[in-house]
Write a protein that holds these residues in place. Structure first.
Motif: not given
Length: 179
Positions: A1-12, A77-83, A173-179
């Protein structure tokens, strides 16, 4: 199954758009996504899903966030490969400029711009500021603090559509941690 990193805009960003990372994680899990993790409280979330379309992942999450929070949360959303490629582009830009870049931000786009629009953004330059479009990401190199820059997320969104910006340190950091 594919993994994605989702970036939420304008929260907090204020009292009315709170979305703590534990709530984000719970909301994403409620959609059936697995292996959900968050990174800092700025709307960065890793997920695995049976969905194979980035657009479907974004729509699923946006619908869930609206139902949970009561306000729209644009999601990119970006696939981990895209990120991973975004991180490599940041390294290449550092090398192209001949030094590690301080004041390097990455604006993540929902849709890739046309070649003409990308060229017009690449041509934008202000005192100590430049932009480089690479696919669905715009690398901003700034000689001043982000909050003082002309090349802001709002300015880029006018030309490029829905976008959210992260410091390159977070992206790496996200690339190192999740990709």
């Amino acid at each position: 199954m594919p993994s994605y990193v989702a970036f939420l805009r304008a929260i907090n960003l204020g009292a009315t758009r709170k979305f703590p990372k534990d709530d984000i994680r719970g909301c994403v899990e409620s959609t059936g996504c697995t292996s959900v993790a968050t990174h800092i409280n700025t709307g960065n979330v890793l997920l695995t899903t049976t969905l194979r379309s980035r657009a479907k992942v974004e729509a699923l999450l946006e619908e869930a966030f609206l139902a949970d929070r009561g306000f729209a949360v644009p999601t990119i959303a970006y696939s981990t490969t895209e990120l991973r490629a975004v991180g490599a582009d940041a390294d290449e830009l550092d090398a192209e400029l001949g030094r590690p870049v301080s004041g390097h931000y990455v604006t993540l786009l929902k849709e890739a711009p046309s070649a003409d629009v990308a060229a017009s953004v690449d041509a934008m330059a202000y005192d100590g500021e430049l932009a480089r479009v690479r696919g669905r990401a715009v690398h901003l190199v700034l000689a001043k603090p982000y909050n003082e820059a002309v090349l802001s997320n709002a300015r880029l969104e006018k030309r490029l559509g829905v976008a959210t910006t992260r410091n390159v340190t977070v992206v790496r950091a996200l690339v190192e941690k999740w990709c």
